[in-house]
Design a protein around this motif. Structure first.
Motif, mmCIF file in Angstrom:
data_model
loop_
_atom_site.group_PDB
_atom_site.id
_atom_site.type_symbol
_atom_site.label_atom_id
_atom_site.label_comp_id
_atom_site.label_asym_id
_atom_site.label_seq_id
_atom_site.Cartn_x
_atom_site.Cartn_y
_atom_site.Cartn_z
ATOM 1 N N GLN A 78 0.860 -1.179 0.000
ATOM 2 C CA GLN A 78 0.000 0.000 0.000
ATOM 3 C C GLN A 78 0.894 1.226 0.000
ATOM 4 O OE1 GLN A 78 -3.101 -0.200 2.894
ATOM 5 N NE2 GLN A 78 -3.867 1.861 2.497
ATOM 6 N N GLN A 79 0.550 2.207 -0.788
ATOM 7 C CA GLN A 79 1.414 3.369 -0.965
ATOM 8 C C GLN A 79 0.667 4.666 -0.679
ATOM 9 O OE1 GLN A 79 2.401 4.076 -5.117
ATOM 10 N NE2 GLN A 79 0.989 2.489 -5.783
ATOM 11 N N ASP A 80 1.283 5.453 0.179
ATOM 12 C CA ASP A 80 0.770 6.796 0.466
ATOM 13 C C ASP A 80 1.921 7.672 0.927
ATOM 14 O OD1 ASP A 80 -0.956 8.937 0.802
ATOM 15 O OD2 ASP A 80 -1.451 8.388 2.861
ATOM 16 N N GLY A 81 2.990 7.695 0.136
ATOM 17 C CA GLY A 81 4.152 8.497 0.477
ATOM 18 C C GLY A 81 5.118 7.759 1.393
ATOM 19 N N GLY A 82 6.381 8.211 1.381
ATOM 20 C CA GLY A 82 7.392 7.629 2.256
ATOM 21 C C GLY A 82 7.763 6.203 1.905
ATOM 22 N N ILE A 83 7.692 5.863 0.622
ATOM 23 C CA ILE A 83 7.981 4.485 0.226
ATOM 24 C C ILE A 83 9.444 4.149 0.474
ATOM 25 C CG2 ILE A 83 8.097 2.914 -1.736
ATOM 26 C CD1 ILE A 83 5.666 4.267 -2.899
ATOM 27 N N LEU A 84 10.351 5.056 0.150
ATOM 28 C CA LEU A 84 11.781 4.761 0.259
ATOM 29 C C LEU A 84 12.193 4.504 1.704
ATOM 30 C CD1 LEU A 84 14.565 4.462 -0.944
ATOM 31 C CD2 LEU A 84 14.816 6.963 -0.878
ATOM 32 N N HIS A 85 11.799 5.382 2.617
ATOM 33 C CA HIS A 85 12.258 5.175 3.993
ATOM 34 C C HIS A 85 11.551 3.986 4.641
ATOM 35 C CE1 HIS A 85 8.703 7.693 5.262
ATOM 36 N NE2 HIS A 85 8.752 6.895 6.316
ATOM 37 N N ALA A 86 10.315 3.706 4.255
ATOM 38 C CA ALA A 86 9.649 2.507 4.775
ATOM 39 C C ALA A 86 10.329 1.245 4.255
ATOM 40 C CB ALA A 86 8.171 2.520 4.384
ATOM 41 N N ALA A 87 10.751 1.270 2.993
ATOM 42 C CA ALA A 87 11.440 0.109 2.424
ATOM 43 C C ALA A 87 12.785 -0.120 3.107
ATOM 44 C CB ALA A 87 11.628 0.309 0.922
ATOM 45 N N ILE A 88 13.526 0.944 3.373
ATOM 46 C CA ILE A 88 14.833 0.802 4.026
ATOM 47 C C ILE A 88 14.670 0.226 5.422
ATOM 48 C CG2 ILE A 88 16.777 2.107 4.979
ATOM 49 C CD1 ILE A 88 16.576 3.962 2.566
ATOM 50 N N ASN A 89 13.698 0.711 6.186
ATOM 51 C CA ASN A 89 13.468 0.173 7.527
ATOM 52 C C ASN A 89 13.034 -1.289 7.463
ATOM 53 O OD1 ASN A 89 14.069 2.694 8.612
ATOM 54 N ND2 ASN A 89 11.943 3.345 8.655
ATOM 55 N N SER A 90 12.246 -1.643 6.460
ATOM 56 C CA SER A 90 11.821 -3.025 6.305
ATOM 57 C C SER A 90 12.994 -3.930 5.957
ATOM 58 C CB SER A 90 10.735 -3.110 5.229
ATOM 59 O OG SER A 90 10.319 -4.444 5.033
ATOM 60 N N VAL A 91 13.888 -3.458 5.102
ATOM 61 C CA VAL A 91 15.074 -4.243 4.741
ATOM 62 C C VAL A 91 15.976 -4.446 5.952
ATOM 63 C CG1 VAL A 91 17.178 -4.247 3.346
ATOM 64 C CG2 VAL A 91 15.013 -3.575 2.319
ATOM 65 N N THR A 92 16.129 -3.423 6.777
ATOM 66 C CA THR A 92 16.946 -3.561 7.984
ATOM 67 C C THR A 92 16.416 -4.666 8.889
ATOM 68 O OG1 THR A 92 17.576 -1.221 7.939
ATOM 69 C CG2 THR A 92 17.778 -2.366 10.039
ATOM 70 N N LEU A 93 15.109 -4.685 9.111
ATOM 71 C CA LEU A 93 14.514 -5.710 9.965
ATOM 72 C C LEU A 93 14.618 -7.092 9.334
ATOM 73 C CD1 LEU A 93 11.316 -3.856 11.231
ATOM 74 C CD2 LEU A 93 13.385 -4.368 12.531
ATOM 75 N N ALA A 94 14.428 -7.187 8.038
ATOM 76 C CA ALA A 94 14.497 -8.490 7.369
ATOM 77 C C ALA A 94 15.920 -9.051 7.405
ATOM 78 C CB ALA A 94 14.005 -8.361 5.926
ATOM 79 N N LEU A 95 16.920 -8.199 7.194
ATOM 80 C CA LEU A 95 18.310 -8.653 7.285
ATOM 81 C C LEU A 95 18.640 -9.106 8.706
ATOM 82 C CD1 LEU A 95 20.130 -5.945 5.118
ATOM 83 C CD2 LEU A 95 19.843 -8.368 4.561
ATOM 84 N N THR A 96 18.114 -8.392 9.697
ATOM 85 C CA THR A 96 18.317 -8.804 11.085
ATOM 86 C C THR A 96 17.661 -10.146 11.353
ATOM 87 O OG1 THR A 96 18.361 -6.472 11.765
ATOM 88 C CG2 THR A 96 18.014 -8.116 13.491
ATOM 89 N N ASP A 97 16.460 -10.347 10.814
ATOM 90 C CA ASP A 97 15.754 -11.617 10.993
ATOM 91 C C ASP A 97 16.500 -12.754 10.310
ATOM 92 O OD1 ASP A 97 13.615 -13.274 11.830
ATOM 93 O OD2 ASP A 97 12.678 -13.092 9.861
#
Length: 260
Positions: A122-141
């Motif tokens: 779902q997109q409503d702005g802030g896609i880049l920073h949401a994606a970066i935070n999601s990648v950080t958590l996934a790499l940690t997992d």
């Protein structure tokens, strides 16, 4: 200078998926879902693993490959459908890849590949920073070694007020920037500006964005801690069940020996 959260319709949320219990052979090694306002992004991490094509292997480090997919039902105010070859998606993938190449300890995984798949639900702005935070958590997992976590946030300037975590309409109506920082070392791994921001205002906006990243970092830390506690409790429960089964088996063996 006033600081205002741009989107207050839904609070931020970070979740790490239970990827370890998935028996599918193509299950990801790490997964996470991040929701910033009405923007929802999920990330799956595969690897480190052997490259699919040997000629793409790098002898002294791992290769990071990022793919960004915008799902057809993501909708929102920016409902334009984008294919894999879309220029916007390629730019997002390149920004994420360059952000994490200097953060992941690729030297620990020579001749391997780390595939990162980012899906925009779902997109409503802030896609880049949401994606970066999601990648950080996934790499940690996934247990991928990193020098530090990466935390990103968007900030814009409306008159003299700084707005954080902007929505789609706010990004179109004001100058804004996206900042990704490593909280421990205070190093900036990404600074993306798609609009003009006066130099006299830049320092204040940048400083407040870095301060806001500390708040997001604490929320991500809570999600990681909850995931760790869940894994620890499940491991303890599994050991207890295995011990109980072993006790029943031993008792049965003793009963059989006594009968004999």
């Amino acid at each position: 200078m006033n600081v205002v959260l741009g989107d207050t319709r839904r609070s931020r949320s970070e979740n790490l998926n239970d990827s370890l219990s998935n028996p599918h052979p193509n299950a990801p090694d790490g997964a996470a879902i991040v929701m910033h306002g009405l923007t929802e992004v999920s990330t799956r991490v595969f690897g480190p693993r052997e490259p699919q094509m040997r000629r793409e292997a790098i002898h002294d480090r791992a290769k990071i490959s990022v793919q960004v997919v915008m799902l057809p039902f993501s909708g929102g105010v920016a409902s334009r459908r984008r294919g894999r070859g879309d220029k916007r998606l390629l730019e997002l993938a390149a920004a994420i890849e360059s952000t994490f190449e200097s953060v992941v300890q690729t030297g620990l995984y020579p001749r391997s590949q780390i595939d990162i798949v980012v899906e925009i639900h779902q997109q409503d702005g802030g896609i880049l920073h949401a994606a970066i935070n999601s990648v950080t958590l996934a790499l940690t997992d996934a247990g991928v070694a990193m020098y530090d976590q990466v935390v990103a946030v968007s900030a814009g300037l409306h008159s003299t007020a700084v707005l954080l975590d902007l929505s789609h309409y706010e990004e179109n109506d004001m100058p804004f920037l996206t900042v990704a920082v490593m909280p421990r070392s205070k190093k900036v791994t990404l600074l993306n500006m798609e609009s003009r921001l006066h130099v006299t205002r830049f320092e204040n906006v940048f400083k407040i964005a870095c301060e806001a990243a500390e708040t997001i970092r604490s929320e991500m830390g809570d999600a990681i801690m909850a995931r760790t506690q869940a894994l620890a409790s499940s491991a303890i429960t599994g050991e207890q069940v295995q011990t109980q089964r072993g006790g029943v088996t031993d008792e049965g063996l003793l009963a059989d020996e006594m009968e004999e």
